[in-house]
Design an enzyme around this catalytic site. Structure first.
Site, short mmCIF file in Angstrom:
data_model
loop_
_atom_site.label_atom_id
_atom_site.label_comp_id
_atom_site.label_asym_id
_atom_site.label_seq_id
_atom_site.Cartn_x
_atom_site.Cartn_y
_atom_site.Cartn_z
N GLU A 295 0.70 -1.38 -0.02
CA GLU A 295 -0.05 -0.01 0.10
C GLU A 295 0.80 1.29 -0.08
O GLU A 295 0.55 2.25 -0.84
CB GLU A 295 -0.97 -0.11 1.30
CG GLU A 295 -1.89 1.06 1.22
CD GLU A 295 -2.87 1.14 0.00
OE1 GLU A 295 -2.89 2.36 -0.65
OE2 GLU A 295 -3.47 0.20 -0.04
N ASP A 299 1.10 4.15 -3.08
CA ASP A 299 0.77 5.38 -2.88
C ASP A 299 1.66 6.21 -3.13
O ASP A 299 1.62 7.22 -4.10
CB ASP A 299 0.52 5.75 -1.65
CG ASP A 299 -1.24 4.81 -1.01
OD1 ASP A 299 -1.84 4.53 -2.02
OD2 ASP A 299 -1.45 5.12 0.15
N SER A 491 -7.37 1.85 -3.58
CA SER A 491 -6.55 2.23 -3.03
C SER A 491 -5.40 2.79 -4.01
O SER A 491 -4.15 3.49 -3.55
CB SER A 491 -5.59 1.33 -2.07
OG SER A 491 -5.57 -0.02 -2.83
N ASP A 533 -17.08 11.21 -18.15
CA ASP A 533 -18.30 10.77 -17.40
C ASP A 533 -18.11 9.10 -17.72
O ASP A 533 -17.90 8.70 -19.11
CB ASP A 533 -19.57 11.04 -17.99
CG ASP A 533 -20.81 10.74 -17.27
OD1 ASP A 533 -20.55 10.19 -16.31
OD2 ASP A 533 -22.04 10.78 -17.82
N ILE A 534 -18.40 8.37 -16.87
CA ILE A 534 -18.44 6.84 -16.77
C ILE A 534 -19.78 6.31 -16.69
O ILE A 534 -20.42 6.58 -15.98
CB ILE A 534 -17.39 6.13 -15.65
CG1 ILE A 534 -16.28 6.76 -15.66
CG2 ILE A 534 -17.29 4.67 -16.05
CD1 ILE A 534 -15.32 7.00 -16.76
N GLY A 552 -24.06 11.25 -15.95
CA GLY A 552 -24.09 12.13 -14.81
C GLY A 552 -23.41 11.42 -13.70
O GLY A 552 -22.76 10.40 -13.51
N ASP A 554 -23.16 9.09 -10.21
CA ASP A 554 -23.66 8.06 -9.91
C ASP A 554 -22.83 7.34 -8.58
O ASP A 554 -21.87 7.83 -8.53
CB ASP A 554 -23.58 6.76 -10.94
CG ASP A 554 -22.41 6.60 -11.62
OD1 ASP A 554 -21.45 5.97 -10.93
OD2 ASP A 554 -21.88 6.92 -12.66
#
Length: 574
Positions: A295, A299, A491, A533-534, A552, A554
């Site tokens: 992690e 990052d 993550s 937009d997905i 839009g 979601d």
């Protein structure tokens, strides 16, 4: 004068006089936790006492005003001292709590206090904590992973402390915030550099002038993200003013050697540069190669790779479950998250962008404690910091915290090019926090188009909805313990989006503007402008297909993924 002094002294003594205990909080025995018996009497508990913040509503109002691009005070972030004045407790509450502690032999000098005085911490053995709170602390072990906590299922306080103490932690909190679950696929690459020449047959990004190399569909690199999110050839300039930070807990260590290999592989210009490490509450950053944290490496490598040469900081906070309390090990190490928030709020200067990839199920966090921690994030936002967090990889309809906090920008996940929602993207509706005004129109529009009766009873339609935005979340190529690894999870999306925000802050600071600060009012005011937009994908759970990505906003991808070039033009005009 003597008479006055005598009256004041008598008043203080009277306030310290004992009163009957009143049940403050009770919870049922937690699911999946085994009661192992009474906690050792000598085990030391750091009791954190939250005093009310009578002016918090004023702080919230100011935060929303300075974060609203349509407001005259947009970008006028508050100074540390101003924020502390707005969350300071009433002097009467301070006196009442000090008197209560003194009645148990705890002198004011033995207390640790937050800069605003709204948190008081005392470290006491279990036996004394039980007398103070009229309860019994017990040792609890999680049935699945063996984590051990010292907790109680109820506690009481003197009746005269009503209105002076908001909560005491940790008492009934069985939450165990942890890094988001990630998926590892050890790379079969032969060591060839990810910067090697790629195919010319690039994939166009719908709704954007950007195009992406097809190799990015199987291996995501810094170059892929810069192509996909339209960063182009932008190079940060405000490197003396701007900063980005990553948080590390649970003995997650960011390895310098891994970062160097990553830079050699993907960002050659950054080789021989590194990051600052700040150790909190006994935190470490062990550089033994086999102790590198997946992690932490993920990052640091992607956040810093995207924003080079922007200065980066890795906050490593000590404390890691599991912990077995006994008379020989009387230190509670299960509270690193509160320690980090305490530390960062004490700093005069804080990074403008902070990414954290740690969370837990909202229902395991006591509501009063969740709201108080969320108020701490509001303080960061008022000072000009943006905190981004990912929704937990979990069963849908079970909200995550702090992703559900309305003062945090929550990041969902996508995969592939063209992008679709990845099926482990967190999202949903809080059961603790009502829907904030800034997202009312967007969320109401989603709910209006949700077929009647869909998932009735499985989510709270009036709660704070998340995520706010999203980014790529799978197939990231990092270096871990000296080897190239493919890794995925929300993550991964969080440091990616944080990197884009840091670049936007750079553009504003270089132009003489203040940093963006708390992002959500800006994001929702744009209504999707500046985002890809997905509209495909879903996050299954609870034996349902879960929410769908749609046109839009979601509750799986938010408003979608960032288009840096478009957003840069927008924020420079704000």
């Amino acid at each position: 004068m003597r008479t006055l002094s005598l009256l004041v002294a008598f008043a203080a003594f009277a306030s310290a006089a004992p009163s009957s205990l009143k049940l403050r909080q009770t919870v049922p025995a937690p699911r999946n936790w085994l009661d192992l018996g009474p906690a050792p009497a000598a085990h030391v508990i750091p009791l954190r006492i939250a005093l009310p913040q009578p002016r918090f509503a004023e702080l919230e109002r100011l935060l929303l005003e300075i974060s609203d691009p349509a407001h005259a005070d947009y970008g006028a972030h508050l100074a540390k001292e101003d924020v502390e004045a707005l969350v300071a407790p009433h002097p009467g509450s301070v006196d009442a709590v000090d008197a209560w502690l003194a009645s148990h032999g705890i002198h004011p000098d033995a207390c640790e206090r937050s800069p605003a005085g709204d948190w008081v911490t005392v470290r006491v053995p279990v036996a004394q904590a039980e007398r103070m709170l009229g309860t019994e602390f017990r040792v609890w072990q999680h049935a699945q992973d063996g984590d051990v906590l010292v907790r109680t299922t109820q506690y009481s306080l003197p009746a005269h402390l009503d209105g002076h103490v908001e909560l005491i932690h940790p008492t009934t909190a069985f939450n165990r915030p942890r890094a988001q679950r990630t998926t590892f696929r050890f790379s079969s690459a032969d060591g060839a550099s990810a910067t090697a020449p790629a195919s010319n047959a690039k994939i166009a990004v719908p709704g954007s002038g950007a195009s992406v190399d097809p190799s990015c569909n199987t291996t995501v690199t810094v170059s892929c993200l810069k192509q996909l999110y339209n960063v182009g050839s932008y190079v940060p300039r405000a490197t003396k003013e701007n900063a980005i930070a990553l948080t590390g807990y649970l003995e997650q260590y960011a390895n310098f050697a891994d970062l160097r290999q990553f830079y050699e592989d993907q960002v050659p210009a950054a080789v021989n540069t590194s990051f600052k490490v700040v150790l909190i509450n006994g935190g470490q950053n062990n550089q033994t190669l086999d102790q590198a944290g997946a992690e932490a490496d993920l990052d640091v490598q992607f956040a810093l790779g995207l924003t080079f040469p922007t200065p980066g900081t890795f906050f490593s906070t000590g404390g890691s479950p599991p912990f077995k309390p006994d008379n020989n090990s009387p230190t509670n190490t299960n509270e690193p998250y509160s320690e980090w928030l305490d530390f960062i709020l004490k700093q005069e200067n804080i990074p403008q962008t902070i990414s954290t990839s740690y969370a837990d199920d909202e229902q395991t966090v006591p509501e009063d404690f969740a709201k108080r921690v969320c108020a701490g994030f509001a303080q960061l936002g008022a000072r000009g910091a943006c905190l981004s967090n990912d929704g937990k990889n979990r069963t849908v309809f079970l909200p995550a915290f702090p992703a559900s906090c309305p003062y945090v920008t929550t990041v969902g996940g996508t995969i592939h090019i063209p992008e679709v929602a990845v099926d482990f993207s967190g999202g949903g509706f809080s059961n603790y926090f009502p829907r904030p005004a800034y997202q009312e129109a967007a969320v109401a529009n989603f709910l209006r188009h949700l077929p009647k009766g869909t998932f009735t009873g499985l989510f709270n339609p009036t709660g704070r909805a998340y995520p706010d935005v999203s980014a790529q979340a799978d197939n990231f190529r990092i270096f871990l313990s000296g080897e190239p690894v493919s890794i995925g999870g929300t993550s991964a999306s969080t440091p990616t989006f944080a990197g884009i925000v840091a670049l936007l802050n750079d553009a504003r600071l270089a132009a003489g503007r203040p940093a963006l600060g708390f992002l959500n009012p800006l994001i929702y005011s744009l209504g999707g402008k500046g985002f890809n937009d997905i509209t495909k994908g879903n996050n299954p759970g609870c034996n349902t297909p879960g929410f769908n990505a749609t046109a839009g906003w979601d509750p799986i991808t938010g408003f979608g993924t960032p288009d840096f070039a478009k957003l840069k033009d927008i924020v420079l005009g704000a």
